[in-house]
Design an enzyme around this catalytic site. Structure first.
Site, short mmCIF file in Angstrom:
data_model
loop_
_atom_site.label_atom_id
_atom_site.label_comp_id
_atom_site.label_asym_id
_atom_site.label_seq_id
_atom_site.Cartn_x
_atom_site.Cartn_y
_atom_site.Cartn_z
N GLU A 1 -48.05 33.47 65.22
CA GLU A 1 -46.75 33.18 65.37
C GLU A 1 -45.90 33.82 66.41
O GLU A 1 -45.22 33.12 67.23
CB GLU A 1 -45.85 33.25 64.01
CG GLU A 1 -46.26 32.41 63.07
CD GLU A 1 -45.62 32.49 61.71
OE1 GLU A 1 -45.85 31.55 60.83
OE2 GLU A 1 -45.41 33.69 61.57
N SER B 1 -43.79 26.47 54.71
CA SER B 1 -43.19 25.26 54.26
C SER B 1 -42.39 24.45 55.12
O SER B 1 -42.31 23.30 54.93
CB SER B 1 -42.74 25.55 52.80
OG SER B 1 -41.53 26.46 53.00
N THR B 2 -41.51 25.04 55.54
CA THR B 2 -40.47 24.46 56.56
C THR B 2 -41.32 23.91 57.80
O THR B 2 -41.02 22.90 57.94
CB THR B 2 -39.33 25.40 56.71
OG1 THR B 2 -38.84 26.14 55.86
CG2 THR B 2 -38.06 24.58 57.50
#
Length: 262
Positions: free
Chosen positions: A111, A35-36
């Site tokens: 990531e 979300s960020t």
């Protein structure tokens, strides 16, 4: 609209907006997942459309790639980019040494690969993500589907010798089926309460057959940008040993806030 956002979402936005200032023309930029990180992608997309910023983004998940294309960012793969100037991503937790727990969104493997292929990793987070010791957030561990119960048993056995408060473990689900990562793997969430030695934990987990990667990011993050709901932004640079603070005006933008399905 901005006025309808919660203080947490406002904190995520100002952290993302501040981090966007580190992206310059011609850069190759790792784009995180969650979300960020989605706020960052929106901010960068607006800079592409409004300011003519030109860079190439390497997404860490299929959903980040889709969002990046939607907002006008040029997307390439890591093999094409080879090496990145910076990766900007969120975190589920960070400690005083800027060690992280990541993987709440299920993209921890990509990531970590992208972050370690970068000159610099910047984490954007709201203040609630800061902890004195990692482990309150469940630690994601990506495992291959074949023999995952055996892998789980081996992890449980290894935790007996670890400095943790709990040893419960759950298979992450998507409805009534196991969650599947972009690489086709499963995720075991370790409910540890506290991880006394994250470095040791990361090393032990990565030696277990069937474990692909853990969500512990040790000595990877260079900077954390912490946003607050009132617009304050704190920048912690572990390499320079500096902590700076400023404030961003929370300005309405129809382009940025028009599609918040995240």
């Amino acid at each position: 609209m901005p006025a309808e956002l919660s203080p947490i979402d406002k904190a995520k936005f100002v952290a993302a907006r501040r981090a966007a200032d580190y992206v310059e023309d011609g850069m190759r930029v790792g784009l995180g997942t969650g979300s960020t990180a989605a706020w960052l992608v929106r901010c960068l997309g607006e800079m592409v459309r409004e300011d003519g910023l030109r860079f190439r983004g390497v997404p860490t998940s299929t959903r980040t790639a889709e969002l990046a294309r939607e907002v006008g960012i040029e997307v390439i793969g890591l093999d094409e980019a080879k090496w990145l100037d910076v990766t900007i991503d969120g975190a589920d937790e960070f400690d005083p040494e800027l060690n992280l727990i990541k993987g709440g969104g299920g993209a921890l493997l990509q990531e970590k690969i992208v972050a370690t292929a970068s000159d610099q990793m910047i984490v954007i987070a709201d203040a609630a993500k800061e902890v004195s010791n990692l482990g309150h957030f469940p630690l994601p561990v990506e495992v291959v589907p074949f023999g995952w119960r055996t892998t789980q048993a081996l992890i449980e056995e290894s935790l007996v010798a670890m400095d943790v408060l709990g040893r419960d473990m759950t298979l992450r689900m998507a409805g009534d089926r196991p969650f599947v990562t972009d690489e086709g793997n499963h995720i075991l969430d370790l409910h540890l309460g506290r991880i006394g030695n994250p470095r040791q934990m990361a090393m032990v987990l990565n030696q277990i057959p069937g474990v692909v990667e853990s969500g512990l990011f040790i000595d990877i993050c260079d900077m954390v940008i912490v946003g607050h709901g009132d617009g304050r932004v704190e920048v912690r640079d572990i390499n320079a040993g500096t902590v700076t603070e400023d404030r961003l005006d929370f300005v309405e933008s129809e382009n940025l806030f028009s599609d918040l399905g995240d």
